[in-house]
Write an enzyme that holds these catalytic residues in place. Structure first.
Site, short mmCIF file in Angstrom:
data_model
loop_
_atom_site.label_atom_id
_atom_site.label_comp_id
_atom_site.label_asym_id
_atom_site.label_seq_id
_atom_site.Cartn_x
_atom_site.Cartn_y
_atom_site.Cartn_z
N ALA A 204 9.39 -30.30 -6.95
CA ALA A 204 9.50 -29.22 -5.97
C ALA A 204 10.85 -29.37 -5.30
O ALA A 204 11.17 -30.43 -4.77
CB ALA A 204 8.38 -29.32 -4.94
N HIS A 205 11.67 -28.34 -5.40
CA HIS A 205 13.02 -28.42 -4.83
C HIS A 205 13.50 -27.09 -4.29
O HIS A 205 14.57 -27.00 -3.69
CB HIS A 205 14.02 -28.88 -5.89
N ARG A 206 12.73 -26.02 -4.52
CA ARG A 206 13.26 -24.69 -4.24
C ARG A 206 13.37 -24.45 -2.73
O ARG A 206 12.49 -24.83 -1.96
CB ARG A 206 12.33 -23.66 -4.89
#
Ligand code: UD1
Ligand code: UDP
Length: 356
Positions: A204-206
């Site tokens: 998860a990086h958005r």
């Protein structure tokens, strides 16, 4: 032709690698312009090494900043290189600020622009990536769409069908060129003491997820709880943006979630193909899990990869713990017998053919 590739981030290095290698093999003159958007070793040089790419010919070292600063600096730097190198074609990939900057710089000097992975739409205009991809598509002279659906979306926006070619996605090329090597060389399962099909993988990086404490906490809580209930571990190779926000928001990490630094492509491919379930907000990871026959749960409200959902490989569950738990329950037992909608692994050769 004289081709200039403009790239700047992890996914662009990976997805342009089959094209750069094809140009090298076919002795087509080319230069690689790295914007420097990604610069940490684990998001940048590790991929040049593993994918056996020569170091970029130009590195603009633009680094991090606001969207406007970053994009503006890149445009200026790319324009200078294009003016020195005088390429006939500029190629950009995807939807990052680097891709947008390359598209603008090319269009300002009337150099032919090719956009790889054209026609993706989330229809969420709040995402910086959505605006980047729309602008790059409309600036491009040649649009390389991964699927028929992407081509239809472009035509529906009034883009001339002659400018569009359906090639498949170059990620299929990259996966097929590296999977065997990955399986042979990677020792990541042993290193982290993981049994195939007995662990989960999370990325998860958005921006819209990890810059928002509630959404980020919802993801960690939902995934952590699912792992606890099913008595398995979640491995989370964490992007620096997410790592910084975790600390800034002081979020607690469930005991079932294990954070590790971002991994190289070979290790990551092995994890994706051996995980029981992958939970992600990444674009590329939705595609790769679909290709590798591993079920995927996408912790977003929209996706520009609906093909993965249509074939049964992926489900959109948002970022609330309850919907993540329900989605994980359903996806964890999917058997991976769907077909890959992203082409046959010849996208790079088709794109290079079209440049000649
Ligand atoms: C960018 C792309 C996103 C893509 C992602 C791939 C845009 C608008 N976003 O997001 O679409 O999915 O790359 O990973 O182009 N940082 C480091 N080291 C680095 C790079 C960044 O520590 O090498 C940290 C910095 O704190 C930086 C933050 O990550 O401020 C965000 O980096 P940035 O390049 O702006 O966006 P990404 O989140 O990486
Ligand atoms: N990836 C990797 N190591 C990691 C996480 C991801 O090599 O620790 C690769 C993954 O295989 C995929 C790409 O990075 O090819 C996806 O990049 P990212 O999620 O950063 O960007 P997006 O695809 O969402 O733009």
């Amino acid at each position: 032709p004289r081709v200039a590739f403009v790239l700047g981030t992890r996914p662009e290095i990976i997805k342009l690698s089959p094209l750069i290698r094809a140009c090298h093999r076919r002795e087509i003159q080319h230069t690689v312009v790295h914007t420097g958007q990604h610069y940490s070793e684990s998001l940048d040089t590790v991929f040049f090494d593993q994918l056996e790419l020569p170091a970029p010919d130009h590195n603009l070292a633009v680094g991090s900043g606001t969207h406007s600063e970053q994009t503006a600096e890149m445009i200026l730097g790319i324009a200078e290189v294009l003016s020195d190198e005088q390429p006939t074609d500029v190629i950009v990939q995807g939807d990052t600020n680097s891709a947008l900057a390359g598209a603008i710089a090319a269009s300002k000097r009337n150099t032919a622009l090719g956009h790889v992975e054209a026609g993706l739409r989330s229809f969420d205009r709040e995402m910086p990536e959505e605006i980047n991809r729309i602008l790059a598509d409309h600036a491009a002279d040649s649009l390389f769409a991964p699927t028929g659906e992407a081509a239809r979306l472009l035509e529906a926006e009034g883009i001339d069908a002659d400018r569009i070619t359906v090639t498949g996605n170059t990620i299929v090329d990259a996966v097929s060129q590296n999977l065997e090597l990955a399986t042979r060389k990677s020792t990541i399962l042993e290193e982290y003491d993981l049994e195939p099909a007995e662990f989960y993988l999370l990325t998860a990086h958005r921006e819209e997820n990890v810059d928002d404490p509630d959404r980020f906490a919802g993801i960690l809580g939902g995934v952590g709880e699912f792992a606890r209930r099913t008595d398995r571990t979640v491995l989370y190779p964490i992007h620096p943006r997410a790592r910084e926000n975790l600390a800034a928001f002081d979020l607690s990490i469930p005991p079932s979630v294990r954070l590790v630094d971002p991994l190289g492509f070979l290790d990551f491919l092995v994890l994706e193909s051996s995980a029981r379930l992958v939970i992600t907000d990444s674009g590329g990871v939705q595609e790769e899990t679909c290709i590798l026959q591993t079920p995927c749960l996408t912790v977003r409200d929209t996706t520009e990869r609906p093909e993965t959902i249509d074939v049964g490989a992926n489900r959109l569950v948002g970022t609330e713990s309850s919907t993540i738990l329900a989605g994980a329950d359903e996806m964890v037992s999917r058997d991976g017998s769907w077909s890959n909608p992203f082409g046959d692994g010849t996208a790079a050769e088709q794109i290079v053919d079209s440049l000649l």
